[in-house]
Design a protein around this motif. Structure first.
Motif, PDB file in Angstrom:
ATOM      1  N   HIS A 159     -17.888   4.118 -32.188  1.00 28.45           N
ATOM      2  CA  HIS A 159     -18.721   5.303 -32.369  1.00 28.45           C
ATOM      3  C   HIS A 159     -19.848   5.351 -31.336  1.00 28.45           C
ATOM      4  CE1 HIS A 159     -16.670   4.832 -36.227  1.00 28.45           C
ATOM      5  NE2 HIS A 159     -16.840   6.131 -36.386  1.00 28.45           N
ATOM      6  N   LEU A 160     -20.526   4.229 -31.133  1.00 25.03           N
ATOM      7  CA  LEU A 160     -21.608   4.194 -30.156  1.00 25.03           C
ATOM      8  C   LEU A 160     -21.068   4.384 -28.743  1.00 25.03           C
ATOM      9  CD1 LEU A 160     -24.571   3.828 -29.475  1.00 25.03           C
ATOM     10  CD2 LEU A 160     -24.239   1.346 -29.559  1.00 25.03           C
ATOM     11  N   ALA A 161     -19.918   3.780 -28.453  1.00 23.95           N
ATOM     12  CA  ALA A 161     -19.314   3.946 -27.131  1.00 23.95           C
ATOM     13  C   ALA A 161     -18.978   5.411 -26.859  1.00 23.95           C
ATOM     14  CB  ALA A 161     -18.061   3.084 -27.026  1.00 23.95           C
ATOM     15  N   TYR A 162     -18.497   6.096 -27.875  1.00 27.15           N
ATOM     16  CA  TYR A 162     -18.171   7.523 -27.737  1.00 27.15           C
ATOM     17  C   TYR A 162     -19.421   8.316 -27.350  1.00 27.15           C
ATOM     18  CZ  TYR A 162     -16.698  12.246 -29.055  1.00 27.15           C
ATOM     19  OH  TYR A 162     -16.403  13.583 -29.050  1.00 27.15           O
ATOM     20  N   ASN A 202     -19.782  10.009 -23.604  1.00 22.10           N
ATOM     21  CA  ASN A 202     -19.614  11.462 -23.565  1.00 22.10           C
ATOM     22  C   ASN A 202     -20.933  12.231 -23.543  1.00 22.10           C
ATOM     23  OD1 ASN A 202     -16.537  11.907 -23.939  1.00 22.10           O
ATOM     24  ND2 ASN A 202     -17.040  10.371 -25.462  1.00 22.10           N
ATOM     25  N   MET A 203     -21.944  11.714 -24.226  1.00 24.27           N
ATOM     26  CA  MET A 203     -23.213  12.441 -24.281  1.00 24.27           C
ATOM     27  C   MET A 203     -24.194  11.990 -23.196  1.00 24.27           C
ATOM     28  SD  MET A 203     -23.796  12.657 -28.414  1.00 24.27           S
ATOM     29  CE  MET A 203     -25.425  13.371 -28.181  1.00 24.27           C
ATOM     30  N   TYR A 204     -24.201  10.667 -22.923  1.00 23.57           N
ATOM     31  CA  TYR A 204     -25.147  10.133 -21.953  1.00 23.57           C
ATOM     32  C   TYR A 204     -24.502   9.814 -20.609  1.00 23.57           C
ATOM     33  CZ  TYR A 204     -28.518   9.813 -25.734  1.00 23.57           C
ATOM     34  OH  TYR A 204     -29.379  10.120 -26.767  1.00 23.57           O
ATOM     35  N   LYS A 205     -23.193  10.021 -20.504  1.00 26.31           N
ATOM     36  CA  LYS A 205     -22.465   9.859 -19.242  1.00 26.31           C
ATOM     37  C   LYS A 205     -22.601   8.457 -18.649  1.00 26.31           C
ATOM     38  CE  LYS A 205     -21.418  14.136 -19.757  1.00 26.31           C
ATOM     39  NZ  LYS A 205     -20.083  14.482 -20.331  1.00 26.31           N
ATOM     40  N   VAL A 206     -22.647   7.438 -19.507  1.00 22.40           N
ATOM     41  CA  VAL A 206     -22.621   6.053 -19.034  1.00 22.40           C
ATOM     42  C   VAL A 206     -21.265   5.801 -18.398  1.00 22.40           C
ATOM     43  CG1 VAL A 206     -22.730   3.631 -19.712  1.00 22.40           C
ATOM     44  CG2 VAL A 206     -24.245   5.303 -20.801  1.00 22.40           C
ATOM     45  N   ILE A 239     -26.439  -4.479 -23.295  1.00 17.04           N
ATOM     46  CA  ILE A 239     -25.403  -5.097 -24.116  1.00 17.04           C
ATOM     47  C   ILE A 239     -25.278  -4.308 -25.411  1.00 17.04           C
ATOM     48  CG2 ILE A 239     -24.807  -7.165 -25.448  1.00 17.04           C
ATOM     49  CD1 ILE A 239     -26.171  -8.807 -23.265  1.00 17.04           C
ATOM     50  N   VAL A 240     -24.062  -4.011 -25.804  1.00 15.99           N
ATOM     51  CA  VAL A 240     -23.809  -3.259 -27.030  1.00 15.99           C
ATOM     52  C   VAL A 240     -23.623  -4.221 -28.197  1.00 15.99           C
ATOM     53  CG1 VAL A 240     -22.062  -1.864 -28.217  1.00 15.99           C
ATOM     54  CG2 VAL A 240     -22.871  -1.185 -25.974  1.00 15.99           C
ATOM     55  N   ARG A 263     -27.823   1.443 -31.519  1.00 14.58           N
ATOM     56  CA  ARG A 263     -27.686   2.820 -31.985  1.00 14.58           C
ATOM     57  C   ARG A 263     -28.165   3.757 -30.883  1.00 14.58           C
ATOM     58  NH1 ARG A 263     -31.287  -0.067 -34.651  1.00 14.58           N
ATOM     59  NH2 ARG A 263     -29.904  -0.368 -36.411  1.00 14.58           N
ATOM     60  N   GLU A 264     -27.878   5.031 -31.052  1.00 15.27           N
ATOM     61  CA  GLU A 264     -28.187   6.003 -30.002  1.00 15.27           C
ATOM     62  C   GLU A 264     -29.661   6.008 -29.625  1.00 15.27           C
ATOM     63  OE1 GLU A 264     -28.161  10.827 -29.210  1.00 15.27           O
ATOM     64  OE2 GLU A 264     -27.263  10.026 -31.056  1.00 15.27           O
ATOM     65  N   GLN A 265     -30.549   5.919 -30.620  1.00 12.35           N
ATOM     66  CA  GLN A 265     -31.973   5.992 -30.308  1.00 12.35           C
ATOM     67  C   GLN A 265     -32.453   4.812 -29.471  1.00 12.35           C
ATOM     68  OE1 GLN A 265     -30.559   6.191 -33.341  1.00 12.35           O
ATOM     69  NE2 GLN A 265     -31.863   5.324 -34.965  1.00 12.35           N
TER      70      GLN A 265
END
Length: 241
Positions: free
Chosen positions: A160-163, A167-171, A143-144, A130-132
């Motif tokens: 959802h996590l990949a998005y 987009n938010m963390y610029k991985v 690893i996801v 998850r994001e946190q």
């Protein structure tokens, strides 16, 4: 030897090999459950009258996803666990997760469309569910996992996590795609899958986008056009090779 299945006219083919090779306007050829050739050269030498040919014009091809941390249902009655776990595994399969690792020996199985193995070791990389999990660490490699079965975690898809990570963390694209395919395969000794290379298992996803950037920038819309397990297309319908 001829191919039993060929996917041609691939817009973007992400091999996830050690060099993260990406081919444009490519093909991939399979003989039953194994990949026998791929690239941008002429594929016609692999075709005979029995070869199934799929056209992936404008689409992206990647290795099938791997989830290494399936917990399943443990807080329900024992008689319900098998039914609930099977429903969860099916939902994950419809989202492209065709290999799953778990600590739970009772859910181990190997079938035509999905493999569930017992995880025999811990990951040396952080597992992001998850994001946190990512927010505090921001690891270079990870690893996801859906983390399905953890408290209040009933997620069946990586999308959802990949998005969020893209987009938010610029991985970067390579790190993110490897975290779902080749890195869990290498970490947990699944040497026959996780990348699209000669001799590897033909576990393949065909996505309705021209590049993986498009996939990671899209939310709330299923983008998997076809799924292939062991060289056999089974989604959206079976094609016997």
């Amino acid at each position: 030897m001829k191919a039993t299945l060929i996917i041609k006219n691939i817009e973007s083919l992400y091999t996830c090999d050690k060099d993260f090779t990406v081919y444009k306007h490519a093909f991939i050829a399979c003989h039953h459950d194994k990949i026998i050739d791929l690239g941008v050269h002429d594929y016609k030498k692999w075709i005979d009258s029995a070869t199934r040919v799929l056209d992936a014009c404008g689409e992206t091809v990647i290795p099938a996803f791997i989830d290494c941390n399936f917990e399943g249902f443990s807080k329900v009655r024992l008689g319900d666990q098998l039914r609930e776990n099977n429903s969860a595994l099916y939902a994950m399969k419809t989202n492209g997760i065709l290999t799953i690792l778990s600590d739970k020996k009772r859910i181990q199985k190997k079938e035509l469309t999905q493999d569930v193995f017992v995880r025999k070791q811990e990951s040396k990389y952080p597992i992001i569910e998850r994001e946190q999990d990512f927010h505090g660490l921001k690891p270079q490699k990870f690893i996801v996992s859906c983390g399905f079965g953890k408290p209040n975690s009933y997620v069946y898809s990586f999308q959802h996590l990949a998005y969020i990570l893209f987009n938010m963390y610029k991985v970067d694209l390579r790190t993110l795609l490897e975290s779902m395919t080749s890195l869990p395969a290498k970490t947990f000794g699944l040497s026959d899958r996780g990348s699209l290379e000669k001799g590897k298992l033909a576990d393949i996803l065909i996505l309705q986008v021209p590049t993986m950037e498009h996939y990671y920038q899209t939310l709330g819309r299923p983008l998997i056009h076809r799924m292939i397990k062991n060289g056999i297309p089974f989604y959206p319908n079976w094609i016997v090779c």
